[in-house]
Every structure is written in structure tokens, then in C-alpha cells.
Design an enzyme around this catalytic site. Structure first.
Site, mmCIF file in Angstrom:
data_model
loop_
_atom_site.group_PDB
_atom_site.id
_atom_site.type_symbol
_atom_site.label_atom_id
_atom_site.label_comp_id
_atom_site.label_asym_id
_atom_site.label_seq_id
_atom_site.Cartn_x
_atom_site.Cartn_y
_atom_site.Cartn_z
ATOM 1 N N ARG A 205 0.881 -1.175 0.000
ATOM 2 C CA ARG A 205 0.000 0.000 0.000
ATOM 3 C C ARG A 205 0.915 1.221 0.000
ATOM 4 O O ARG A 205 1.606 1.491 0.985
ATOM 5 C CB ARG A 205 -0.910 -0.014 1.234
ATOM 6 C CG ARG A 205 -1.892 1.166 1.321
ATOM 7 C CD ARG A 205 -2.740 1.020 2.568
ATOM 8 N NE ARG A 205 -3.547 2.182 2.837
ATOM 9 C CZ ARG A 205 -4.827 2.323 2.485
ATOM 10 N NH1 ARG A 205 -5.426 1.343 1.815
ATOM 11 N NH2 ARG A 205 -5.502 3.422 2.778
ATOM 12 N N HIS B 260 -7.185 1.368 -6.702
ATOM 13 C CA HIS B 260 -7.496 0.684 -5.441
ATOM 14 C C HIS B 260 -8.305 -0.582 -5.779
ATOM 15 O O HIS B 260 -9.493 -0.686 -5.436
ATOM 16 C CB HIS B 260 -8.287 1.608 -4.522
ATOM 17 C CG HIS B 260 -8.292 1.192 -3.083
ATOM 18 N ND1 HIS B 260 -7.735 -0.003 -2.645
ATOM 19 C CD2 HIS B 260 -8.811 1.802 -1.969
ATOM 20 C CE1 HIS B 260 -7.902 -0.103 -1.339
ATOM 21 N NE2 HIS B 260 -8.542 0.973 -0.907
ATOM 22 N N GLN C 62 -10.264 -2.743 -2.923
ATOM 23 C CA GLN C 62 -11.516 -2.156 -2.464
ATOM 24 C C GLN C 62 -12.637 -2.450 -3.442
ATOM 25 O O GLN C 62 -13.750 -2.828 -3.057
ATOM 26 C CB GLN C 62 -11.357 -0.644 -2.293
ATOM 27 C CG GLN C 62 -12.635 0.080 -1.919
ATOM 28 C CD GLN C 62 -13.141 -0.273 -0.541
ATOM 29 O OE1 GLN C 62 -12.408 -0.145 0.445
ATOM 30 N NE2 GLN C 62 -14.384 -0.715 -0.435
ATOM 31 N N ASP D 51 -16.642 9.238 -2.050
ATOM 32 C CA ASP D 51 -15.388 9.119 -1.313
ATOM 33 C C ASP D 51 -15.030 10.514 -0.817
ATOM 34 O O ASP D 51 -15.638 11.513 -1.225
ATOM 35 C CB ASP D 51 -14.300 8.561 -2.249
ATOM 36 C CG ASP D 51 -13.018 8.174 -1.513
ATOM 37 O OD1 ASP D 51 -13.022 8.139 -0.267
ATOM 38 O OD2 ASP D 51 -12.009 7.909 -2.200
ATOM 39 N N CYS E 93 -16.189 3.996 0.612
ATOM 40 C CA CYS E 93 -15.062 3.107 0.950
ATOM 41 C C CYS E 93 -14.482 3.385 2.331
ATOM 42 O O CYS E 93 -13.698 2.574 2.828
ATOM 43 C CB CYS E 93 -13.980 3.200 -0.119
ATOM 44 S SG CYS E 93 -13.421 4.880 -0.463
ATOM 45 N N ARG F 30 -14.308 -6.460 2.697
ATOM 46 C CA ARG F 30 -12.877 -6.393 2.412
ATOM 47 C C ARG F 30 -12.178 -7.655 2.908
ATOM 48 O O ARG F 30 -11.282 -8.188 2.249
ATOM 49 C CB ARG F 30 -12.250 -5.153 3.078
ATOM 50 C CG ARG F 30 -12.586 -3.815 2.465
ATOM 51 C CD ARG F 30 -11.997 -3.627 1.082
ATOM 52 N NE ARG F 30 -10.552 -3.743 1.049
ATOM 53 C CZ ARG F 30 -9.693 -2.775 1.324
ATOM 54 N NH1 ARG F 30 -10.136 -1.573 1.670
ATOM 55 N NH2 ARG F 30 -8.387 -2.980 1.242
#
Length: 321
Positions: A118, A145, A148, A240, A280, A308
Site C-alpha cells: 500500500r 485501489h 476495495q 469518497d 469506501c 474487504r
């Protein structure tokens, strides 16, 4: 260096040993398999079944960006699958002191069975994967991403019963989430509409790539600055934060630019009656979304966050064997 990744016995043909850097590298059948596996692993966990296909396997987790969901889902997930996760902050390993990415990749390939990273740079992730002989998973970059969105697709299928033909509307910054949602939706034959101010719309190259994929899958990709048009008849509305990690200095300017792009009950009323709200997380109530929406009956943000875990478990099972 020649990439020496080899298929791992026991995983589905074509997925074992592969990297997961962007959804564009995966077909609809690949993603469908991963989503179905995530559904199955979730169901078995709820019934108390112990499924441990990764006994003796170790996942290295490199973090240049801090995380809640990514770290806990991968670390808990590899443990539940019978393996072990090692947290590797860039402050604690030589990568953070200037060791070449290629050297780090080769060293870790001798110790581990998979790497999740990440970080900020997509190019760094690509270089890591090019020099590692084990699967590399993109846990987030400034461009994509994919982990996700794999969980998001699982969540939408749980709620709507299917993906193909579903209208997904994303309202907000054309960031890594918008990029990966475009690709995931296009691959699965969904209709995605992204509403963002013109100066914050998604990367044009990725938009063109998604549109080309959608043309073949029966999906549709639409970019607009008209939130009302985007929300009209939407099955899912997604948002987001307006300023992502590393963009804190832009927060004030972005707040002004995104005036009118808040997801609130009025906007939700323009969508389908059974519209699903997604985020998210982490969320800023009162900014990109009002509290009554994110905490209301249409919101599935915590189901989405839980998934997730199951999506990551499916991904590790398929790639690491």
C-alpha cells in the site's frame, strides 16, 4: 530480470501465482470467480467452518500509507486461512532508506509467499512485481485501489443479485477509487456514471480504457459534471472523501470545488427507490455525504467494509494457492 512467477498447485488455472496490480489485468470470468469465492468463504466463516488452504504460507504487507481496513482485512484474512502476515512499515525496512525496489523484491521473494503493498506510486508497485517471483497485490496506490473494488463488486452482487446492467454512480473526486470502479464496472458489464467537477474528473487514459472494455462487455462509462443526471435512476450511489491521503493541503480548495457534489437525501431521491449507498471509508459526515444518508437505511458501508475481509481472503487463496 525475467519474471519467474510459476503457477501454484491447487489454485484455479490462470490465477495461481499472478499479480493483482489493476483490475484491467483480469477478465470478467476471473473477477466472477473471485467474487463467488468471497461469497463462499464468507458463508463458511459465518457457519464456523475453518478453511485453511494457506497453511505454512506467509504474506509480507508493506505499508507506506497508513490503513485500517487494508491492514486488518489482510492480516486477519491470512491468519484465518492458516497463514501468517508480517507488517512491514517503510520506516522499518531498508526500502524506506533507499534500497532499490528491485533488490527488496528479490530478497522478499526468498522469504515470503506473497507481497501486499500500500503505497503512493503505481510505478513502484509495477517494479516490485516485475522483480518478485511471488504474487504482488496492490493494496492501494494514488492511481488504483483494486482490492476495495473487488469487495465493492461482491457487496453489490449480494444486494442486487447481479452486476451486469446495474447502474453505479460515483460522485466526487476522480481519484484512485473512481479509476478502479470504472474498470471493475466496465469489465462486469455495468453502467457507471462518474460526476465530478471538470478539473477533478478521472484520468483520460483510464477513462478511454474503461470505455473500450465496456463496449465489449455491454457496459457503459459516462463522465459528467451534472450530479442530477448522474444520480438519475442509479441503482448504487457511491462517494469518497474530497481530499485523499497526501492531499490535506488542498482540502480548502477542494471543499469549494466540490460544492454541489455532496450526497444527501435530495440527491438520493433522484435514484431508484431501492438505491444502495456506498462509501469506501473513512468518511467525513457533513462534507461528501450527510449523516442521514451514510447512517440511513440505504447505506451498506459497514457490510461493504466487512467484505474487504472476504474479498481479500478470496484473492490470497486464488493467487497464493
Amino acid at each position: 530480470m525475467v519474471n519467474t512467477k510459476q503457477p501454484i498447485p491447487g489454485a484455479p488455472m490462470g490465477l495461481s501465482g499472478r499479480d493483482f496490480l489493476t483490475l484491467a489485468d483480469y477478465s470478467a470470468s476471473d473477477l466472477s470467480y473471485l467474487i463467488e469465492l468471497a461469497h463462499d468463504l464468507k458463508k463458511k466463516l459465518k457457519f464456523g467452518e475453518v478453511i485453511q488452504p494457506l497453511q505454512g504460507k506467509t504474506l509480507g504487507m508493506i505499508f507506506e500509507k497508513s490503513s485500517t481496513r487494508t491492514r486488518v482485512s489482510f492480516e486477519s484474512g491470512i491468519y484465518q486461512l492458516g497463514g501468517m502476515g508480517i507488517f512491514l512499515s517503510t520506516n522499518d525496512i531498508q526500502l524506506g532508506r533507499g534500497e532499490p525496489v528491485a533488490d527488496t523484491a528479490k530478497v522478499l521473494s526468498g522469504y515470503l509467499d506473497g507481497i501486499m503493498i500500500r503505497t503512493y506510486s503505481q510505478e513502484m508497485v509495477k517494479e516490485l512485481a516485475a522483480n518478485a517471483s511471488i504474487p504482488v497485490i496492490n493494496g492501494l496506490t494514488d492511481v488504483y485501489h483494486p482490492c476495495q473494488v473487488l469487495a465493492d463488486l461482491q457487496t453489490i452482487e449480494e444486494i442486487k443479485g447481479e452486476l451486469k446492467g446495474v447502474k453505479l454512480t460515483f460522485i466526487g473526486d476522480g481519484n484512485n477509487m473512481a479509476n478502479s470502479l470504472m474498470l471493475g464496472a466496465a469489465i462486469m458489464g455495468m453502467h457507471i456514471s462518474i460526476a465530478a467537477p471538470e478539473e477533478y474528473q478521472p484520468d483520460h487514459t483510464i477513462t478511454e480504457q474503461a470505455a473500450e472494455i465496456a463496449a465489449a462487455s455491454g457496459g457503459k462509462v459516462e463522465i459528467t459534471s451534472d450530479v442530477v443526471h448522474a444520480a438519475n435512476q442509479a441503482d448504487v450511489i457511491y462517494t469518497d472523501v474530497w481530499a485523499s491521503m497526501g492531499q490535506e493541503s488542498e482540502a480548502s480548495a477542494r471543499e469549494q470545488a466540490f460544492t454541489g457534489f455532496q450526497v444527501n437525501s435530495k440527491l438520493l431521491s433522484m435514484a431508484q427507490k431501492d438505491v444502495t449507498f456506498m462509501h469506501c471509508l473513512p468518511a467525513h459526515r457533513g462534507e461528501e455525504v450527510t449523516a442521514d444518508v451514510i447512517d440511513g437505511s440505504h447505506s451498506v458501508v459497514f457490510q461493504q467494509a466487512e467484505n474487504r475481509l472476504h474479498a481479500q481472503k478470496a484473492l490470497m487463496t486464488a493467487l497464493m494457492g
